[in-house]
Design an enzyme around this catalytic site. Structure first.
Site, PDB file in Angstrom:
ATOM      1  N   ASP A  50       0.835  -1.206   0.000  1.00 19.51           N
ATOM      2  CA  ASP A  50       0.000   0.000   0.000  1.00 19.51           C
ATOM      3  C   ASP A  50       0.872   1.260   0.000  1.00 19.51           C
ATOM      4  OD1 ASP A  50       0.904  -0.295   2.593  1.00 19.51           O
ATOM      5  OD2 ASP A  50      -1.039   0.112   3.544  1.00 19.51           O
ATOM      6  N   ASP A  89      -1.106  -6.091  -0.161  1.00 23.13           N
ATOM      7  CA  ASP A  89      -1.458  -5.425   1.092  1.00 23.13           C
ATOM      8  C   ASP A  89      -2.950  -5.149   1.145  1.00 23.13           C
ATOM      9  OD1 ASP A  89       0.699  -5.066   2.791  1.00 23.13           O
ATOM     10  OD2 ASP A  89       1.205  -3.056   2.050  1.00 23.13           O
ATOM     11  N   LYS A 119      -1.522  -9.423   2.842  1.00 20.97           N
ATOM     12  CA  LYS A 119      -0.801  -9.006   4.050  1.00 20.97           C
ATOM     13  C   LYS A 119      -1.670  -8.039   4.828  1.00 20.97           C
ATOM     14  CE  LYS A 119       3.078  -6.326   3.938  1.00 20.97           C
ATOM     15  NZ  LYS A 119       2.618  -5.089   4.621  1.00 20.97           N
ATOM     16  N   GLU A 188       8.993  -4.455  10.515  1.00 16.13           N
ATOM     17  CA  GLU A 188       9.385  -3.157   9.956  1.00 16.13           C
ATOM     18  C   GLU A 188       9.952  -2.240  11.032  1.00 16.13           C
ATOM     19  OE1 GLU A 188       6.718  -1.236   7.234  1.00 16.13           O
ATOM     20  OE2 GLU A 188       7.724   0.701   7.425  1.00 16.13           O
TER      21      GLU A 188
HETATM   22  N1  LIG Z   1       8.932   4.896  -0.403  1.00 19.16           N
HETATM   23  C1  LIG Z   1       8.567   4.272   0.712  1.00 19.16           C
HETATM   24  N2  LIG Z   1       9.430   3.453   1.314  1.00 19.16           N
HETATM   25  C2  LIG Z   1       9.100   2.801   2.460  1.00 19.16           C
HETATM   26  O1  LIG Z   1       9.930   2.036   2.982  1.00 19.16           O
HETATM   27  C3  LIG Z   1       7.787   2.992   2.978  1.00 19.16           C
HETATM   28  C4  LIG Z   1       6.910   3.850   2.297  1.00 19.16           C
HETATM   29  N3  LIG Z   1       7.320   4.491   1.188  1.00 19.16           N
HETATM   30  N4  LIG Z   1       5.628   4.039   2.731  1.00 19.16           N
HETATM   31  C5  LIG Z   1       5.095   3.164   3.740  1.00 19.16           C
HETATM   32  C6  LIG Z   1       6.106   2.882   4.757  1.00 19.16           C
HETATM   33  C7  LIG Z   1       6.509   4.098   5.542  1.00 19.16           C
HETATM   34  N5  LIG Z   1       7.857   3.788   5.852  1.00 19.16           N
HETATM   35  C8  LIG Z   1       8.735   4.665   6.436  1.00 19.16           C
HETATM   36  C9  LIG Z   1       8.746   5.987   6.083  1.00 19.16           C
HETATM   37  C10 LIG Z   1       9.644   6.861   6.608  1.00 19.16           C
HETATM   38  C11 LIG Z   1      10.544   6.433   7.553  1.00 19.16           C
HETATM   39  C12 LIG Z   1      11.487   7.414   8.072  1.00 19.16           C
HETATM   40  O2  LIG Z   1      11.816   8.367   7.430  1.00 19.16           O
HETATM   41  N6  LIG Z   1      11.985   7.214   9.255  1.00 19.16           N
HETATM   42  C13 LIG Z   1      12.994   8.117   9.779  1.00 19.16           C
HETATM   43  C14 LIG Z   1      12.844   8.254  11.248  1.00 19.16           C
HETATM   44  C15 LIG Z   1      11.631   9.023  11.578  1.00 19.16           C
HETATM   45  C16 LIG Z   1      11.404   9.120  13.061  1.00 19.16           C
HETATM   46  O3  LIG Z   1      11.935   8.296  13.822  1.00 19.16           O
HETATM   47  O4  LIG Z   1      10.668  10.019  13.436  1.00 19.16           O
HETATM   48  C17 LIG Z   1      14.365   7.556   9.447  1.00 19.16           C
HETATM   49  O5  LIG Z   1      15.351   8.239   9.710  1.00 19.16           O
HETATM   50  O6  LIG Z   1      14.446   6.430   8.914  1.00 19.16           O
HETATM   51  C18 LIG Z   1      10.539   5.089   7.946  1.00 19.16           C
HETATM   52  C19 LIG Z   1       9.634   4.204   7.368  1.00 19.16           C
HETATM   53  C20 LIG Z   1       8.263   2.540   5.284  1.00 19.16           C
HETATM   54  N7  LIG Z   1       7.363   2.399   4.176  1.00 19.16           N
HETATM   55  C1  LIG Z   2       7.148  -1.691   3.253  1.00 18.51           C
HETATM   56  C2  LIG Z   2       6.350  -2.901   2.923  1.00 18.51           C
HETATM   57  C3  LIG Z   2       6.556  -4.022   3.878  1.00 18.51           C
HETATM   58  C4  LIG Z   2       4.910  -2.524   2.817  1.00 18.51           C
HETATM   59  O1  LIG Z   2       4.077  -2.859   3.601  1.00 18.51           O
HETATM   60  C5  LIG Z   2       4.543  -1.644   1.701  1.00 18.51           C
HETATM   61  O2  LIG Z   2       5.348  -1.452   0.765  1.00 18.51           O
HETATM   62  O3  LIG Z   2       3.417  -1.146   1.716  1.00 18.51           O
HETATM   63 MG   LIG Z   3       2.265  -1.756   3.398  1.00 22.37          MG
END
Ligand SMILES: Nc1nc(=O)c2c([nH]1)NC[C@@H]1CN(c3ccc(C(=O)N[C@@H](CCC(=O)O)C(=O)O)cc3)CN21
Ligand SMILES: CC(C)C(=O)C(=O)O
Ligand SMILES: [Mg+2]
Length: 327
Positions: A50, A89, A119, A188
């Site tokens: 998603d 998803d 999922k 995740e």
């Molecule tokens: N392009 C993309 N990649 C992804 O892996 C992903 C998505 N979209 N959309 C759904 C979720 C959202 N996800 C994410 C999105 C952002 C962070 C992120 O930027 N985390 C920060 C820390 C933020 C905090 O702790 O406040 C990092 O530094 O990794 C992590 C997972 C993983 N998934």
């Molecule tokens: C990040 C993966 C596991 C997912 O759920 C997604 O791409 O939506």
């Molecule tokens: Mg997802």
């Protein structure tokens, strides 16, 4: 799958069995047919995530994604893949209300896309739903740790299990979804020691995304690892520079149109009766060859032609077109 199919598509139990054999599980997201066909050659399963709401449609989170959108992209990925298991998803709002609602929507996804599994996000709270679906013929991949559909409750896409106090609850999530019959569990954005403990304690494979090498397999969002996404989470390794490749090609195209270097005769249809084209350059010999005949001489292939120019799409295969014959 068609009864005439010669390649065996992997099924959910095949993915589960990889943990028992100690084989690392390779997965990527896929949202459309052509990239699915490429990834299919190298992956054990493809996830129609998603995340496509954010990556393909520009939403800020995955919350607005609809069941119809997941089915639309799911059908494209199933058409593109032939070997990998396709997992789709379930989007926010399509399964949380009750096991019966989850079954109705998951069955619709399975029937309308021909995918091999769905999922759902959630641990303890979703265990009864996972059991209900699996008992009725729907393979379920679980997803715990950071569950992005709960971003508005969590308060951001934040890593989980960074203090030991948080471990108990996440370990219990893993135990319960495995016990309910999930064939694999996405972990995740959790820390390595927690991922290691969960992976050692459940019989089904753990698939990590930002969850360390301690997992049984790994998944990333394809656009992130290709180097196409403008912003990526810290757990992403960029294996390509696709955004640069795309921009280089588009810059060249714009330049060639503005300088009238494109299109050239080999990209232009000729008259069947041989009437010469006015725009044809004096230096180019008129052999009657056209874009459709695939009979161009080497002399007509310009420097701008990559060499693949003779190949035309036909019936899903790359062939030299023979549809239009020159007299
Ligand atoms: N392009 C993309 N990649 C992804 O892996 C992903 C998505 N979209 N959309 C759904 C979720 C959202 N996800 C994410 C999105 C952002 C962070 C992120 O930027 N985390 C920060 C820390 C933020 C905090 O702790 O406040 C990092 O530094 O990794 C992590 C997972 C993983 N998934
Ligand atoms: C990040 C993966 C596991 C997912 O759920 C997604 O791409 O939506
Ligand atoms: Mg997802």
């Amino acid at each position: 799958m068609s009864v005439h199919s010669t390649t065996k598509r992997l099924l959910a139990p095949d993915i589960a069995a990889m943990k028992r054999r100690g084989d690392p599980i390779v997965a990527l997201t896929a949202y459309h047919a052509h990239t699915a066909a490429i990834a299919d050659k190298h992956c054990d399963f493809l996830l129609v995530g998603d995340s496509l709401g954010m990556v393909m449609h520009g939403f800020e989170t995955t919350v607005p994604v609809s069941l119809e959108l997941m089915i639309m992209h799911g059908r494209a990925v199933v058409r593109g893949a032939r070997h990998a298991l396709v997992v789709i998803d379930m989007p926010f709002g399509s399964y949380e209300e009750s096991p019966a609602v989850a079954f109705r929507n998951s069955a619709r996804v399975m029937k309308e896309t021909d995918c091999g599994a769905v999922k759902i996000e959630g641990g303890k709270s979703m265990a009864p739903t996972i059991r209900y679906l699996v008992e009725r013929g729907i393979p379920v991949m679980a997803h715990i740790g950071l569950t992005p559909q709960s971003v508005n409750v969590i308060g951001g896409f934040k890593a989980q299990g960074r203090t030991k106090e948080e471990w108990v609850s996440i370990e219990e999530d893993a135990r319960q979804v495995a016990e309910a019959g999930a064939f694999a569990i996405v972990l995740e954005a959790i820390t390595e020691p927690l991922a290691e403990r969960i992976t050692a304690s459940v019989p089904v494979p753990t698939i990590g995304i930002g969850a360390s090498p301690a997992c049984d397999g790994q998944i990333l969002v394809m656009e992130d690892m290709l180097g196409l996404s403008p912003r990526v989470p810290r757990f992403v390794k960029k294996f390509g520079k696709v955004a640069e490749v795309i921009e280089d090609a588009i810059r060249d195209y714009a330049h060639d149109v503005r300088t009238r270097a494109f299109p050239t005769p080999e990209h232009t249809y000729s008259m069947i009766d041989g009437t010469p084209s006015k725009t044809r350059r004096a230096t180019t010999k008129d052999s009657g060859a056209t874009a459709d005949t695939g009979t161009r001489t080497a002399g007509e292939v310009t420097g701008a032609d990559s060499g693949g120019g003779l190949k035309r799409m036909e019936g899903g295969r790359r062939t030299t077109s023979k549809r239009i014959k020159t007299p």
